[in-house]
Design a protein around this motif. Structure first.
Motif, PDB file in Angstrom:
ATOM      1  N   MET A 152       0.831  -1.200   0.000  1.00 45.53           N
ATOM      2  CA  MET A 152       0.000   0.000   0.000  1.00 45.53           C
ATOM      3  C   MET A 152       0.868   1.254   0.000  1.00 45.53           C
ATOM      4  N   THR A 153       1.907   1.260   0.825  1.00 43.34           N
ATOM      5  CA  THR A 153       2.816   2.408   0.878  1.00 43.34           C
ATOM      6  C   THR A 153       3.479   2.641  -0.464  1.00 43.34           C
ATOM      7  N   THR A 154       3.975   1.557  -1.062  1.00 42.15           N
ATOM      8  CA  THR A 154       4.626   1.664  -2.366  1.00 42.15           C
ATOM      9  C   THR A 154       3.655   2.182  -3.418  1.00 42.15           C
ATOM     10  N   ALA A 155       2.431   1.651  -3.423  1.00 43.24           N
ATOM     11  CA  ALA A 155       1.429   2.068  -4.407  1.00 43.24           C
ATOM     12  C   ALA A 155       1.080   3.551  -4.250  1.00 43.24           C
ATOM     13  N   ILE A 192      -0.203   8.962   4.463  1.00 43.05           N
ATOM     14  CA  ILE A 192      -1.461   8.209   4.401  1.00 43.05           C
ATOM     15  C   ILE A 192      -1.266   6.792   4.943  1.00 43.05           C
ATOM     16  N   SER A 193      -0.178   6.133   4.566  1.00 41.27           N
ATOM     17  CA  SER A 193       0.093   4.783   5.065  1.00 41.27           C
ATOM     18  C   SER A 193       0.259   4.786   6.574  1.00 41.27           C
ATOM     19  N   THR A 197      10.093   8.013  14.873  1.00 46.88           N
ATOM     20  CA  THR A 197      10.447   6.618  15.162  1.00 46.88           C
ATOM     21  C   THR A 197       9.219   5.721  15.225  1.00 46.88           C
ATOM     22  N   THR A 198       8.036   6.308  15.340  1.00 50.16           N
ATOM     23  CA  THR A 198       6.819   5.484  15.416  1.00 50.16           C
ATOM     24  C   THR A 198       6.310   5.074  14.042  1.00 50.16           C
ATOM     25  N   ILE A 199       6.990   5.489  12.984  1.00 47.58           N
ATOM     26  CA  ILE A 199       6.603   5.032  11.651  1.00 47.58           C
ATOM     27  C   ILE A 199       6.698   3.508  11.630  1.00 47.58           C
ATOM     28  N   PRO A 200       5.615   2.797  11.311  1.00 48.98           N
ATOM     29  CA  PRO A 200       5.650   1.324  11.342  1.00 48.98           C
ATOM     30  C   PRO A 200       6.712   0.753  10.405  1.00 48.98           C
ATOM     31  N   THR A 201       7.262  -0.368  10.793  1.00 48.94           N
ATOM     32  CA  THR A 201       8.327  -1.004  10.019  1.00 48.94           C
ATOM     33  C   THR A 201       7.932  -1.293   8.566  1.00 48.94           C
ATOM     34  N   PRO A 202       6.751  -1.864   8.290  1.00 51.82           N
ATOM     35  CA  PRO A 202       6.403  -2.132   6.888  1.00 51.82           C
ATOM     36  C   PRO A 202       6.220  -0.868   6.052  1.00 51.82           C
ATOM     37  N   VAL A 203       5.826   0.246   6.677  1.00 49.24           N
ATOM     38  CA  VAL A 203       5.740   1.514   5.951  1.00 49.24           C
ATOM     39  C   VAL A 203       7.142   1.950   5.530  1.00 49.24           C
ATOM     40  N   THR A 204       8.079   1.802   6.454  1.00 50.91           N
ATOM     41  CA  THR A 204       9.478   2.094   6.130  1.00 50.91           C
ATOM     42  C   THR A 204       9.970   1.174   5.022  1.00 50.91           C
ATOM     43  N   GLY A 205       9.582  -0.099   5.099  1.00 42.21           N
ATOM     44  CA  GLY A 205       9.987  -1.053   4.074  1.00 42.21           C
ATOM     45  C   GLY A 205       9.459  -0.691   2.699  1.00 42.21           C
ATOM     46  N   GLY A 206       8.190  -0.261   2.628  1.00 37.22           N
ATOM     47  CA  GLY A 206       7.629   0.163   1.356  1.00 37.22           C
ATOM     48  C   GLY A 206       8.351   1.367   0.794  1.00 37.22           C
ATOM     49  N   MET A 207       8.719   2.289   1.678  1.00 41.88           N
ATOM     50  CA  MET A 207       9.472   3.462   1.266  1.00 41.88           C
ATOM     51  C   MET A 207      10.858   3.065   0.749  1.00 41.88           C
TER      52      MET A 207
END
Length: 547
Positions: free
Chosen positions: A216-219, A257-258, A415-425
């Motif tokens: 979702m983040t990537t999209a 948004i993510s 730092t509270t940005i979720p790990t998968p959001v960071t991964g998508g980025m």
């Protein structure tokens, strides 16, 4: 003499801006040039936009380094590192705009130093103990744990400071012009592309914590940065000539948004609350009470993690990153001048810019960011989108970064940005870095079997050799500990292996200038420039430093 040159450059810039304004039909001309000052409200808006453009690249660096520093489970310290790097980036931006190349170019952390730093931290001597990988065994206030990560940070600090001396000398001595004669597209392309390719493991691990959120983040990032890039948000503006009118600017919303979606899924308890279940890391409350624990105001200062130490292997590895960063910055200066409506920067301005970047790396090391500083390519590209090349905007953006770097709560929120959001980025960011490196091949003749061989062999060897060395560490046991460390760091740093092979082969294999550098390209140097110090400075911005 230098002041006279600066006055002449300013006069040429002012005349260039006036010429640009008289050709309203040319949409590529900037609305505000280097010496112009937009209305105060527009300055603030654009300064914030530049900050947000650099945001993802800057915060990514501390998040990646935290793994090598044994800080995966210490969110509060991660937030301090984020504050540090924003604070130093702001200082370096102000220095660059006022004393350096004096173009609207923002300074920030560099991925060119991340790869060698992680190579150093992955050596047996500095590899994190197993207990630091287990959240239940980590007591972040324990003196033992604090000493574990601060020892590693101090090594990075001292080594970056020593390596930065080279950049300072190369810059202020004017030696950068001579050096650039030998660094062409076939050196830069493998070096930069390998920065992105070597980080695929980190991106995959983070994205794999919840592939749905990462996708979702990537999209969303692709949607806003690619599909909707021609539909910017109109913003009211006012000028003496146009009176009240609207200006259009781009806003990146994918990450926000993510992040919001993950927060809502956490609030409504849709995501699993058991750490053992897949998808737990997508929650926004994983980092606990880091925001409430962080202080409101905090002033970073040199030596805050203790007295820096020096490691020979780390210095040598980081020097490779410094050289890569310098080559990319020279290209950024030329691209920035072109987009800002200024003439090509003269040699003395480029030398000052590189020298100031060296001082910036020295400060970054002293303040304990674990990284250095360099020009941000994505902000250079933003100049072409906003059509505002005023350095007053970048100066204000630097001041914003200094202010936000002193607000502890801001770093904690990041730092509270979720790990998968960071991964998508990361999937987007590192992919763009790899592609940006490869794009430098447009400035060389890729119909030449010579150039195909140099690039292909350099990249493939730089993937194969570090992988083999990592799986066979006993091969480098020479009996001299210091030599073993240096060889291991260098041969496990992908960009060093690829860049060194590309540099050696490109400068030793016979080839005509027309093969090595395409002169027909509008951004490429002419034959008359080929003997000057600007032979390879028209390579354009490559996103070696971020997205």
């Amino acid at each position: 003499m230098d002041e006279q040159n600066n006055d002449q450059l300013k006069t040429k810039t002012d005349k260039s801006c006036k010429v640009h304004r008289t050709t309203d039909m040319d949409k590529n001309k900037p609305a505000y040039c280097v010496t112009d000052v937009p209305p105060w409200y527009l300055c603030i808006f654009l300064a914030v936009q530049h900050y947000l453009t650099a945001f993802s690249g800057i915060i990514s660096i501390p998040l990646i380094l935290s793994e090598g520093l044994c800080l995966q489970h210490d969110s509060l310290t991660q937030s301090l590192l984020i504050n540090n790097i924003f604070f130093v980036s702001g200082i370096c931006t102000v220095m660059q705009v006022i004393f350096g190349v004096r173009l609207p170019i923002l300074q920030g952390g560099t991925f060119a130093l991340v790869t060698p730093a992680m190579a150093v931290l992955s050596t047996p001597q500095w590899k994190c103990p197993a207990w630091t990988q287990n959240a239940t065994l980590v007591n972040t206030s324990s003196p033992v744990f604090i000493e574990e990560w601060q020892t590693r940070m101090r090594v990075l600090q001292g080594s970056i400071m020593v390596a930065s001396v080279l950049q300072i000398l190369v810059g202020f001595s004017g030696f950068i012009g001579f050096l650039m004669r030998f660094i062409g597209p076939l050196t830069i392309a493998p070096t930069v592309s390998l920065l992105g390719l070597s980080l695929y493991t980190s991106a995959g691990d983070k994205a794999g914590s919840h592939w749905g959120i990462s996708a979702m983040t990537t999209a969303l990032i692709i949607l806003f940065s690619q599909y909707l890039r021609l539909n910017p948000l109109p913003v009211p503006a006012y000028s003496k000539t146009k009176k009240l009118h609207t200006s259009k600017f781009y806003i990146l919303l994918g990450l926000a948004i993510s992040w919001l979606v993950c927060h809502l899924l956490t609030v409504f308890d849709v995501l699993p609350s058991d750490p053992a279940h897949y998808g737990y890391l997508a929650r926004t409350d994983v980092k606990g009470d880091v925001v409430s624990e962080a202080s409101w105001f905090r002033l970073p200062y040199p030596g805050q993690w203790g007295t820096p130490t020096v490691n020979l292997a780390a210095v040598v590895g980081l020097l490779a990153g410094i050289i890569c960063s310098m080559a990319e910055s020279v290209g950024d200066y030329h691209a920035c001048a072109r987009l800002a409506g200024a003439p090509p920067p003269p040699k003395h301005a480029i030398s000052r810019g590189i020298g100031i970047e060296g001082i910036g790396c020295l400060l970054a090391g002293a303040f304990g960011t674990g990284n250095g500083t360099t020009s941000f390519s994505e902000n250079v590209a933003a100049l072409g989108i906003t059509k505002v090349g005023s350095r007053a905007v970048i100066l204000l953006s630097g001041l914003f970064m200094i202010l936000l770097g002193m607000l502890g709560k801001i770093g904690a929120i990041f730092t509270t940005i979720p790990t998968p959001v960071t991964g998508g980025m990361f999937l987007i960011m590192f992919g763009v870095i790899a592609a940006a490196g490869i794009s430098n091949l447009q400035f060389t003749d890729m119909n030449s079997s010579r150039n195909i061989f140099v690039f292909g062999f350099s990249v493939f060897s730089a993937l194969a050799i570090p992988d083999w060395i990592t799986r066979n560490p006993e091969f480098l046991e020479t009996g001299v500990k210091e030599v073993d460390q240096v060889l291991r760091v260098l041969l496990t740093t992908h960009m060093f292996v690829g860049g060194s092979l590309g540099f050696f082969l490109d400068n030793t294999i016979p080839g005509k200038l027309t093969q090595r550098t395409v002169t027909e390209h509008p951004n490429a140097p002419s034959h008359s420039q080929s003997k000057s110090t600007d032979l390879h400075t028209s390579l354009g911005p490559s996103s070696v430093k971020n997205l």
